[in-house]
Design an enzyme around this catalytic site. Sequence first.
Site: not given
Ligand code: IPE
Ligand code: IPE
Ligand code: MG
Length: 241
Positions: A18, A35, A129
Site C-alpha cells: 500500500d 504503481h 521462491l
Molecule cells: C496500493 O496502493 C496498490 C493498490 C491498491 C492497487 P494504493 O493505490 O492503495 O495507494 P494509496 O493507498 O492510495 O497511497
Molecule cells: C489494499 O489496499 C489492496 C491492495 C494493496 C492491493 P487498499 O488501498 O485498496 O485498501 P484500503 O481501501 O485502504 O482499505
Molecule cells: Mg491504498
Amino acid sequence: MQSPTAARSGLHAAIIMDGNGHWATQRGLPRIAGHRRGVEAIRVTAEACPDLGIGTLTLYAFSADNWQRPADEVGGLMRLLRTYLRNETARLARTGTRLSVIGRRDRLPDGIAQAIQAAEAATAAGERLHLRIAVDYSARDAIIAAAARLQDPEIGRAGFGQMVAGEMHGSPVDVDLLIRTGGEKRLSDFLLWEAAYAELHFTERMWPEFGEGDLAEAVAEFRRRDRRFGGLTNPKVPAAA
Ligand code: IPE
Ligand code: IPE
Ligand code: MG
C-alpha cells in the site's frame, strides 16, 4: 515455535503493498506513476526473499474492492499487470521463482487469464521462491464460496482451508508474517483465513520505496516474536499451581 509451513519450506510472508498513490501525489505525479514504481519494488523484494528464509511470498496487488476505483486507474493497473507478466516471466524462471496468481480470473480484461497461465507454466519448475500475486482477490468471497460448496460439515480446519484457498486458485499456506506498507493498519480483506496466527508488521514506508532492508527488518522483528498459537510453548513464568 515455527509453524509447520515454516519448518517445511521457509517462511510464508505476505505483503499488502500500500501507499503507491500517496507516494506519487506527494511528488506531484499521477497515481499511476506510483504503481509503476511499485512494480520495481516487487522485483527487489522478491529477489531478497530466499536469503532471508522466505520460501513463499504473497503480494496483494489488486483487491476485489479495487474495481471501485476510477476506470483510468483500473485500466492502468491492468496494463501494468499485462506488462509484468510479459516482461518478468523470463527473469522469474532464471531466478528459480515460481509464479502463481491467486484471485478471480473471470473479470480480468481479455487475454490476461491466458497470460497468467503461460507465466505460471513457464515458471513452474522454480524452487527458490514461490511468488504468489493476488489479483481480484477477496478473502471474504473465498470463504463465502467455500461455505456454499461445503457438503461435509465434519471437514475440519485443514479441509475447509483447502477449499477457501482453492476458491481463489491458491493452495492453503498459513501466513507467518503479514506486512502492510503505507501507514494504514488494516487487513482490507486479504488472506483472512490464512492469517489466523500471522505476526503483523505495519510500516510507514510507502510501497514504491520498500526494499531489502525493510524486509530484513520485518523478518528480524518476526524472529524475535514469541509465537504461541494459543499454547504456552515458551513460558516465561511458572504455571500457576
Ligand atoms: C496500493 O496502493 C496498490 C493498490 C491498491 C492497487 P494504493 O493505490 O492503495 O495507494 P494509496 O493507498 O492510495 O497511497
Ligand atoms: C489494499 O489496499 C489492496 C491492495 C494493496 C492491493 P487498499 O488501498 O485498496 O485498501 P484500503 O481501501 O485502504 O482499505
Ligand atoms: Mg491504498
